[in-house]
Design a protein around this motif. Structure first.
Motif, PDB file in Angstrom:
ATOM      1  N   PHE A  40       0.731  -1.102  -0.022  1.00  0.00           N
ATOM      2  CA  PHE A  40      -0.180   0.145   0.045  1.00  0.00           C
ATOM      3  C   PHE A  40       0.840   1.259  -0.123  1.00  0.00           C
ATOM      4  O   PHE A  40       0.440   2.106   0.261  1.00  0.00           O
ATOM      5  N   ASP A  41       1.998   1.176  -0.359  1.00  0.00           N
ATOM      6  CA  ASP A  41       3.080   2.289  -0.263  1.00  0.00           C
ATOM      7  C   ASP A  41       2.380   3.368  -1.235  1.00  0.00           C
ATOM      8  O   ASP A  41       2.790   4.768  -0.853  1.00  0.00           O
ATOM      9  N   ASN A  42       1.841   3.188  -2.267  1.00  0.00           N
ATOM     10  CA  ASN A  42       1.282   4.363  -3.509  1.00  0.00           C
ATOM     11  C   ASN A  42      -0.156   4.729  -2.900  1.00  0.00           C
ATOM     12  O   ASN A  42      -0.695   5.556  -3.704  1.00  0.00           O
ATOM     13  N   LEU A  43      -0.696   4.237  -1.959  1.00  0.00           N
ATOM     14  CA  LEU A  43      -2.111   4.755  -1.734  1.00  0.00           C
ATOM     15  C   LEU A  43      -1.857   5.865  -1.008  1.00  0.00           C
ATOM     16  O   LEU A  43      -1.203   6.474  -0.221  1.00  0.00           O
ATOM     17  N   ALA A  44      -2.877   7.030  -1.237  1.00  0.00           N
ATOM     18  CA  ALA A  44      -2.841   8.274  -1.117  1.00  0.00           C
ATOM     19  C   ALA A  44      -3.240   8.489   0.642  1.00  0.00           C
ATOM     20  O   ALA A  44      -3.809   7.547   1.121  1.00  0.00           O
ATOM     21  N   GLU A  45      -2.497   9.292   1.343  1.00  0.00           N
ATOM     22  CA  GLU A  45      -2.752   9.432   2.673  1.00  0.00           C
ATOM     23  C   GLU A  45      -4.136   9.535   3.336  1.00  0.00           C
ATOM     24  O   GLU A  45      -4.398   8.994   4.258  1.00  0.00           O
ATOM     25  N   ASP A  46      -5.031  10.005   2.489  1.00  0.00           N
ATOM     26  CA  ASP A  46      -6.390  10.170   2.779  1.00  0.00           C
ATOM     27  C   ASP A  46      -7.289   8.950   2.489  1.00  0.00           C
ATOM     28  O   ASP A  46      -8.532   8.843   2.875  1.00  0.00           O
ATOM     29  N   GLN A  47      -6.764   7.939   1.948  1.00  0.00           N
ATOM     30  CA  GLN A  47      -7.257   6.739   1.619  1.00  0.00           C
ATOM     31  C   GLN A  47      -6.926   5.676   2.711  1.00  0.00           C
ATOM     32  O   GLN A  47      -6.050   4.735   2.285  1.00  0.00           O
ATOM     33  N   LYS A  48      -7.434   5.562   3.652  1.00  0.00           N
ATOM     34  CA  LYS A  48      -7.189   4.731   4.689  1.00  0.00           C
ATOM     35  C   LYS A  48      -7.901   3.430   4.953  1.00  0.00           C
ATOM     36  O   LYS A  48      -7.694   2.560   5.613  1.00  0.00           O
ATOM     37  N   THR A  49      -9.147   3.480   4.272  1.00  0.00           N
ATOM     38  CA  THR A  49     -10.192   2.598   4.420  1.00  0.00           C
ATOM     39  C   THR A  49     -10.623   2.028   3.259  1.00  0.00           C
ATOM     40  O   THR A  49     -11.171   2.883   2.107  1.00  0.00           O
ATOM     41  N   ILE A  50     -10.433   0.643   2.842  1.00  0.00           N
ATOM     42  CA  ILE A  50     -10.923   0.075   1.574  1.00  0.00           C
ATOM     43  C   ILE A  50     -11.926  -0.679   1.867  1.00  0.00           C
ATOM     44  O   ILE A  50     -12.050  -1.461   2.666  1.00  0.00           O
ATOM     45  N   ARG A  51     -13.266  -0.343   1.542  1.00  0.00           N
ATOM     46  CA  ARG A  51     -14.496  -1.011   1.495  1.00  0.00           C
ATOM     47  C   ARG A  51     -14.944  -1.718   0.318  1.00  0.00           C
ATOM     48  O   ARG A  51     -15.243  -1.302  -0.498  1.00  0.00           O
ATOM     49  N   LEU A  52     -14.732  -3.078   0.863  1.00  0.00           N
ATOM     50  CA  LEU A  52     -15.064  -4.168  -0.239  1.00  0.00           C
ATOM     51  C   LEU A  52     -16.610  -4.304  -0.392  1.00  0.00           C
ATOM     52  O   LEU A  52     -17.377  -4.267   0.445  1.00  0.00           O
ATOM     53  N   THR A  53     -16.891  -4.363  -1.721  1.00  0.00           N
ATOM     54  CA  THR A  53     -18.197  -4.420  -2.194  1.00  0.00           C
ATOM     55  C   THR A  53     -18.840  -6.072  -2.221  1.00  0.00           C
ATOM     56  O   THR A  53     -19.931  -6.267  -2.141  1.00  0.00           O
ATOM     57  N   GLN A  54     -17.845  -6.914  -2.219  1.00  0.00           N
ATOM     58  CA  GLN A  54     -18.292  -8.308  -2.266  1.00  0.00           C
ATOM     59  C   GLN A  54     -16.868  -9.178  -1.899  1.00  0.00           C
ATOM     60  O   GLN A  54     -15.973  -8.512  -1.869  1.00  0.00           O
ATOM     61  N   THR A  55     -17.284 -10.560  -1.902  1.00  0.00           N
ATOM     62  CA  THR A  55     -16.044 -11.313  -1.484  1.00  0.00           C
ATOM     63  C   THR A  55     -14.709 -11.150  -2.317  1.00  0.00           C
ATOM     64  O   THR A  55     -14.882 -11.141  -3.518  1.00  0.00           O
TER      65      THR A  55
END
Length: 92
Positions: A40-55
């Motif tokens: 997750f090195d290149n994930l923006a600082e304000d993107q801290k939660t990944i909400r999965l929509t399905q399995t």
């Protein structure tokens, strides 16, 4: 063995959008033999939660590496979850 960088918190699959979601990273890791690393090195600082929509199905060995980033994978696409200071999720 590859290192696959997640670059968006959106739960999308679009190989032409220029970003890599966690779901796309898992799909890439599943498609290649051997243990791959999802980072997750290149994930923006304000993107801290990944909400999965399905399995998300993992069919090959992967390593998920946070690299000291506070990232939460949540199964609550609606955003009804509470994440405490230990990163534990409680879905309401």
């Amino acid at each position: 063995m590859a290192i696959i960088q997640v670059t968006t918190a959106a739960d999308i699959v679009d190989e032409n959008d220029g970003v890599t979601s966690f779901r796309e990273a898992v799909q890439q890791a599943n498609a290649s033999a051997g243990t791959d690393t999802i980072a997750f090195d290149n994930l923006a600082e304000d993107q801290k939660t990944i909400r999965l929509t399905q399995t998300v199905e993992v069919t090959d060995s992967i390593v998920i590496e946070g690299n000291k980033r506070d990232v939460t994978l949540s199964g609550d696409a609606a955003g009804n979850d509470d994440i405490d200071d230990q990163g534990l999720t409680d879905i309401k």
